[in-house]
Design an enzyme around this catalytic site. Structure first.
Site, mmCIF file in Angstrom:
data_model
loop_
_atom_site.group_PDB
_atom_site.id
_atom_site.type_symbol
_atom_site.label_atom_id
_atom_site.label_comp_id
_atom_site.label_asym_id
_atom_site.label_seq_id
_atom_site.Cartn_x
_atom_site.Cartn_y
_atom_site.Cartn_z
ATOM 1 N N GLU A 146 37.082 45.940 38.199
ATOM 2 C CA GLU A 146 36.490 44.543 38.849
ATOM 3 C C GLU A 146 35.153 44.276 37.745
ATOM 4 O O GLU A 146 35.088 42.887 37.444
ATOM 5 C CB GLU A 146 35.829 44.690 40.100
ATOM 6 C CG GLU A 146 36.868 44.964 41.194
ATOM 7 C CD GLU A 146 37.511 46.264 41.200
ATOM 8 O OE1 GLU A 146 36.907 47.315 40.600
ATOM 9 O OE2 GLU A 146 38.694 46.428 41.824
ATOM 10 N N HIS A 161 39.067 47.540 53.842
ATOM 11 C CA HIS A 161 39.826 46.341 53.740
ATOM 12 C C HIS A 161 39.330 45.202 54.648
ATOM 13 O O HIS A 161 40.253 44.481 55.060
ATOM 14 C CB HIS A 161 41.383 46.584 53.897
ATOM 15 C CG HIS A 161 41.536 47.663 52.864
ATOM 16 N ND1 HIS A 161 41.509 49.012 52.773
ATOM 17 C CD2 HIS A 161 42.609 47.675 51.714
ATOM 18 C CE1 HIS A 161 42.021 49.670 51.687
ATOM 19 N NE2 HIS A 161 42.529 48.819 51.079
#
Lengths: 312, 319
Positions: B52, B122
Site C-alpha cells: 500500500e 475487513h
C-alpha cells in the site's frame, strides 16, 4: 583533507526490461474447468523459470558474489586509468563541473557556520559528495526530473539554482520560490525539474517510480533520477518503489549515495548484505557500484544508466 | 456497479487517468474495476505489487507529473502503511513546494465499513485518521447514486482525495443510478429528510440507519427528524448542519467508527460552539464502541444500530 575511507557511491541502478520476469498472467482471464491443457502449459512455463530441481539441500550463500566491484575511472593522480573510458566532456564542461563543486563546497562552509551561529535553524552539508551530485547531474538531460532526499544541492547548483536562491530558502524569506514554508535545505524548483524535498526519508522513491511511469506513458524522452542515502534505503518505501519500478517498467534511475553513515549509525548497523547495490538482483533491476568521489565514473555510469532507462 | 460506471467515465473522459492497485486488472475483489483493463488497456489499468505504501507513493508521483492517479487500496483496513505517503506527502505536496508542485490528481479509493462478517480487519471505518489532515479531502458516499457522482467529482478535484466506499453497499444497495457522466459537489451535505425536532447527521452506511430511525420516531413518537448525509467529511459542510441545528435545537451524530476521537466529536464540538444558545440539549454521538471492531457474533453489539439511535434521539428530545 585526505580521507582515508573511501566514500562509495553505491548503486547507480537502471531498470532493465527483463524478459524472464515478463509473462505475468493476464489477470482478468480466469482458468476455466475446460482449459486444463492451457493451464498445464502455463504451469510448465512458470516451472521452467524457477531453476533446476536438485536433490541435495544447499542454502544459497548470500555472500557468494560479494562484494560487488567498484567502478572507478581516475587513478589517485586524477589521470584516466588504463582500460577506463574517458568521458571527454570537453574543457567547458569540465571547468563548469569543477567550479560548481568548489562553489558548493564553499557555500556549504558558510551555511554550516551560519547554522552553528543560530542564524538559520538547520543545515546539511554536502561534503565529500560534490562529485556524485555534479557528475550525475551533468550526465542527465536538464528536463529529467530529480527526486532527492536532502543532500543533492550539487544537482540543483549544476542546473542553475543561484546562491541567492539557496539562501532565500534557508532563510525562509519572501523571495524563496517555495514561499518560505519549509526548513533549510528543503529546496524545490519546478523550472529546474527538481521536486521539492521533504523530510520523511525515502518517501520520494515510490513517487519517482510513479512520475517515471507517467512520463513514459506520455511519450516523453525524459527519465527520473531518484537520490537517497544508505539509511533511507532501509525504509519500506525503498522496497516498494524498486519492486514497482521493475514490475511496471518505469524509466527511473535509483541513485544511492552511500556515505557509510545515517547520522551516527554505521552501515554495519544498517544492513548486513553487500551494500545497496546487491539488492538490485532481488528486484530484477540491474545495478552498478561506483566510486562516488570519481566524477568521471559517476558521469559515465549515469549516462549509461540513462541510455538504458530511456531506450526501453 | 455505480463505482465501475464512474471509473469508466473517468478513464473515457481523461486520457491521462489511470487505475491501479492490487487485483484491479481482473476486475477487483469487489468488481469495481470490471471491464476497465479490456477497454482501456493494461498500461492504464494495471495491477501493482502488494504494497500500500508503494501504491499510494506511486500514485503521488504519477499525479505530480500531471496525470490522474486513481489508486485502489483493497480494504480501508490496509490503508495504514500508506499513512506517511498520504499525510506527510500527498497532503503537504502543494503547500510545502510553495505551489510549484502538486499531486491533486490523486484519488485513493478503499472499501470501508461493516459487512456482517468482516471482523477486525475487513470492517473498519478509518475516516477520522484522515479528517485530521489538512491538505486532504475525505469523501464517503451513502449509496450508488451518490457514489458515482461523488467519485467523479473526487477524481476531478484538484486536490488529493481519500474516497471510502462502504462495502456493504456494493451488493445490497439498489438504486436508480443515472447513466452517463455526472458529478455531485464535494464539500456540500445533502438533506435527506426534513424535520424540526432533531438533526441527525451521518455518512456512508449510517445514513440508511438514520433514515430508518427517523421513520420509526415519526411513527411512534410523532417526532420529525431532519437527516443530513454529510457526504464530504473534509471539508465538511458546517453551514448546512448548523442551519439545521439552529432550527431543531438538537444534534445526534452517528457513525460506525468508534466513539472516542471519531469524526462525530469534531462535529459535536463545532456545533456546540457555534449553536450553543440555540441548543435545547447537549449534542449526542451514537457510534461504534471503543473496542477493535469485533467478530461476527458481537457486531450488532458494537454497531450504532437503529435502536440505539432512536433511544438517543428520544432522550435528546426529552432532555
Amino acid at each position: 583533507r585526505e580521507k582515508e575511507r573511501e566514500r562509495e557511491m553505491l548503486g547507480v541502478w537502471r531498470v532493465a526490461t527483463r524478459e524472464i520476469f515478463r509473462g505475468a498472467p493476464r489477470g482478468f482471464r480466469y482458468q476455466s474447468q475446460s482449459a486444463i491443457p492451457e493451464g498445464r502449459e502455463k504451469a510448465m512455463e512458470q516451472d521452467r523459470k524457477m531453476g533446476s530441481i536438485v536433490p541435495h539441500m544447499e542454502f544459497f550463500d548470500a555472500y557468494a558474489n560479494a562484494p560487488i566491484s567498484r567502478y572507478r575511472v581516475m587513478d589517485q593522480n586524477g589521470e584516466i586509468s588504463p582500460g577506463a573510458e574517458d568521458p571527454k566532456v570537453g574543457k567547458e564542461m569540465a571547468v563548469k563541473m569543477y567550479k560548481d563543486m568548489v562553489r558548493l563546497h564553499i557555500m556549504d562552509g558558510y551555511l554550516y557556520d551560519v547554522q552553528r551561529q543560530g542564524r538559520i535553524s538547520f543545515y546539511m552539508t554536502n561534503y565529500g559528495e560534490e562529485a556524485s551530485h555534479v557528475g550525475s547531474a551533468a550526465a542527465l538531460d536538464s528536463h529529467d526530473t530529480v527526486y532527492g532526499q536532502y543532500r543533492e544541492s550539487g544537482v540543483l547548483m549544476w542546473r542553475g539554482f543561484t546562491i541567492q536562491q539557496f539562501m532565500d530558502q534557508c532563510y525562509s524569506n519572501k523571495d524563496d520560490v517555495g514561499k518560505g514554508r519549509q526548513m533549510p535545505v528543503h529546496y524545490g524548483s519546478d523550472k529546474l525539474c527538481f521536486q521539492t524535498i521533504s523530510s520523511p526519508l525515502s518517501t520520494q522513491i515510490p513517487q519517482a517510480t510513479g512520475y517515471a511511469y507517467a512520463l513514459k506513458h506520455s511519450g516523453s524522452q525524459n527519465c527520473v533520477i531518484c537520490y537517497f542515502g544508505d539509511g533511507a534505503a532501509s525504509e519500506g518505501d525503498f522496497h516498494a518503489a524498486l519492486n514497482a519500478a521493475a514490475t511496471l517498467e518505469a524509466p527511473v534511475i535509483f541513485f544511492c549515495r552511500n556515505n557509510q553513515y545515517a547520522i551516527s549509525t554505521e552501515v554495519q548497523e544498517q544492513y548486513r548484505g553487500d551494500g545497496i547495490a546487491s539488492r538490485g538482483t532481488g528486484y530484477g533491476i540491474e545495478a552498478i557500484r561506483v566510486d562516488g568521489n570519481d566524477i568521471w565514473a559517476v558521469y559515465n555510469a549515469t549516462k549509461a544508466a540513462r541510455r538504458t532507462v530511456v531506450e526501453e | 456497479t455505480a463505482v465501475n460506471e464512474a471509473l469508466h467515465e473517468a478513464l473515457e473522459s481523461d486520457g491521462k487517468a489511470v487505475v491501479f492497485g492490487e487485483d484491479v486488472g481482473f476486475g477487483g475483489v469487489f468488481r469495481c474495476t470490471t471491464g476497465l483493463a479490456e477497454r482501456f488497456g493494461r498500461d492504464r489499468v494495471f495491477n501493482t505489487p502488494l504494497c500500500e505504501q508503494g501504491i499510494v507513493g506511486f500514485g503521488v508521483g504519477l499525479a505530480a507529473m500531471g496525470h490522474r492517479a486513481i489508486a485502489e487500496v483493497q480494504f480501508a483496513d490496509y490503508i495504514f502503511p500508506a499513512m506517511d505517503q498520504l499525510v506527510n506527502e500527498a497532503a503537504k505536496y502543494r503547500y510545502r513546494s510553495g505551489g510549484q508542485w502538486d499531486c491533486g490528481g490523486l484519488t485513493v479509493r478503499a472499501p470501508c465499513g461493516a459487512v456482517g462478517h468482516g471482523g477486525h480487519y475487513h470492517s473498519q471505518s478509518p475516516e477520522a485518521y484522515f479528517t485530521h489532515t489538512p491538505g486532504l479531502k475525505v469523501v464517503v458516499p451513502s449509496g450508488p447514486r451518490e457514489a458515482k457522482g461523488l467519485l467523479l467529482a473526487s477524481i476531478r478535484d484538484p486536490n488529493p482525495v481519500v474516497f471510502f466506499e462502504p462495502k456493504m453497499m456494493y451488493r445490497t444497495s439498489v438504486e436508480d443510478v443515472p447513466e452517463g457522466d455526472y458529478e455531485l459537489p464535494l464539500g456540500e451535505a445533502r438533506v435527506v429528510r426534513e424535520g424540526s425536532d432533531a438533526t441527525l447527521v451521518g455518512w456512508g452506511p449510517q445514513v440508511k440507519v438514520l433514515v430508518a430511525a427517523a421513520k420509526e420516531l415519526e411513527e411512534t413518537d410523532g417526532a420529525q427528524c431532519e437527516v443530513i448525509d454529510l457526504r464530504t467529511l473534509l471539508p465538511w459542510d458546517y453551514e448546512t448542519v448548523c442551519a439545521s441545528v439552529s432550527k431543531t435545537g438538537r444534534l445526534v451524530v452517528s457513525h460506525e467508527a468508534s466513539f472516542t476521537g471519531g469524526f462525530g466529536a469534531e462535529i459535536a464540538a463545532f456545533v456546540s460552539e457555534r449553536c450553543f444558545l440555540r441548543l435545547e440539549s447537549p449534542p449526542v454521538r451514537v457510534c461504534g464502541q471503543d473496542t477493535p471492531f469485533p467478530g461476527h457474533a458481537h457486531e450488532p453489539l458494537f454497531l450504532p444500530t437503529q435502536q440505539k439511535v432512536v433511544e438517543a434521539v428520544r432522550s435528546s428530545i426529552g432532555y
